[in-house]
Design an enzyme around this catalytic site. Structure first.
Site, short mmCIF file in Angstrom:
data_model
loop_
_atom_site.label_atom_id
_atom_site.label_comp_id
_atom_site.label_asym_id
_atom_site.label_seq_id
_atom_site.Cartn_x
_atom_site.Cartn_y
_atom_site.Cartn_z
N HIS A 46 0.80 -1.22 0.00
CA HIS A 46 0.00 0.00 0.00
C HIS A 46 0.84 1.27 0.00
O HIS A 46 0.31 2.36 -0.24
CB HIS A 46 -0.94 0.00 1.20
CG HIS A 46 -2.01 -1.05 1.13
ND1 HIS A 46 -2.87 -1.17 0.08
CD2 HIS A 46 -2.32 -2.06 1.99
CE1 HIS A 46 -3.69 -2.19 0.28
NE2 HIS A 46 -3.37 -2.75 1.43
N ARG A 71 7.24 -5.59 3.23
CA ARG A 71 5.96 -6.21 2.92
C ARG A 71 5.82 -6.21 1.41
O ARG A 71 5.74 -5.15 0.77
CB ARG A 71 4.78 -5.48 3.55
CG ARG A 71 3.45 -6.14 3.15
CD ARG A 71 2.26 -5.75 3.98
NE ARG A 71 1.79 -4.39 3.70
CZ ARG A 71 0.64 -3.89 4.17
NH1 ARG A 71 -0.13 -4.64 4.95
NH2 ARG A 71 0.28 -2.66 3.88
N GLU A 147 -5.63 -11.79 7.77
CA GLU A 147 -6.48 -10.62 7.61
C GLU A 147 -7.81 -10.91 6.91
O GLU A 147 -8.44 -10.00 6.38
CB GLU A 147 -5.73 -9.50 6.88
CG GLU A 147 -4.92 -9.93 5.68
CD GLU A 147 -4.01 -8.84 5.14
OE1 GLU A 147 -4.16 -7.67 5.53
OE2 GLU A 147 -3.14 -9.16 4.33
N ASP A 173 -8.03 -5.04 7.23
CA ASP A 173 -8.66 -6.04 6.37
C ASP A 173 -9.37 -7.10 7.20
O ASP A 173 -10.44 -7.59 6.80
CB ASP A 173 -7.63 -6.68 5.46
CG ASP A 173 -7.33 -5.83 4.23
OD1 ASP A 173 -8.27 -5.55 3.48
OD2 ASP A 173 -6.17 -5.45 4.04
#
Length: 254
Positions: A46, A71, A147, A173
């Protein structure tokens, strides 16, 4: 050889404090690393970060003892291996929903005979120093993100995957999947029950329990509960809130 300081701290019984990087900037990464975090996660999912920016940020972080984690955008074995070769000492993989996905992820983080990571560490060997090939399987931290409701249904199977370093709760999430709305920093209701269950099952399987938090207060609560790696701040949030606070103070003073 350079050790994974965050992992060393966890193995010694102390929770690691993790920071989050979403801005594609080497100076921001270096400043965050010099703040004293045990680890910093470069967010390629993200965050606004591509491989070139991530490589420069890894280089900046490596001027300090802070452990660099990445990530990756998704479960892509090639991306996992490439970031490890670039010098990441850990990888967080989003949306791991089944044991089979966890197995694929772990295999990409470990050299044969324990996995199928391709040999060619390049910068990683220079960053870590002599002995990298011999010790990488023990030093690289692999965290599968829990998630979704599907991941919760398969939690024990995921946690039992051999070689998985730990599980990392993605509260946004996870809450959306469980309740239909995003709820952050809460231990209430179904979300709180899920968080407690992830912690309990991770400990039962002898792997690391990690969690994201939007505030230092909730991060401290997670640490007190027994989470061994907690994310307590991100660069964008610090910049935005700090700038807004400065403006408020100036306007309040006339």
């Amino acid at each position: 050889m350079r050790t994974n300081t965050a992992l060393e701290k966890i193995r010694g019984g102390t929770a690691a404090i993790n920071g989050w990087l979403g801005l594609p900037d080497t100076i921001a990464a270096e400043a965050m690393a010099n703040a004293g975090f045990d680890s910093l996660t470069i967010d390629m999912q993200h965050g606004m970060i591509d491989f070139d920016a991530a490589l420069r940020m890894l280089t900046a972080i490596s001027t300090t003892p802070t452990t660099p984690i990445v990530r990756v955008p998704w479960l892509d074995e090639g991306a996992v291996m490439k970031m490890l070769d670039a010098g990441a000492w850990g990888v967080i993989c989003p949306m791991v929903n089944t044991a089979e996905q966890a197995k694929r992820f772990v295999a990409a983080t470990r050299y044969a005979p324990l996995g199928n990571r391709s040999v060619g560490p390049l910068r990683a060997a220079m960053y870590a120093g002599a002995g990298y090939m011999d010790q990488a399987n023990d030093q690289v931290l692999s965290l599968a993100m829990i998630e979704t409701r599907e991941a919760m249904d398969n939690l024990d199977a995921i946690c039992s995957v051999e070689g998985l370093g730990g599980v990392y709760i993605g509260p946004a999430d996870l809450s959306a999947s469980l309740t239909g709305r995003v709820v952050r920093d809460t231990m209430d209701g179904e979300v709180g029950e899920a968080i407690r269950r992830v912690l309990e099952r991770a400990k039962a399987h002898g792997i690391i329990a990690a969690s994201h938090a939007s505030s230092t207060g909730f991060a401290r609560q997670m640490r007190e509960m027994g989470f061994q790696l907690v994310t307590c701040a991100n660069d964008f949030q610090i910049l935005s809130s700090g700038a807004a606070q400065a403006v408020r103070e100036m306007r309040a003073a006339g």
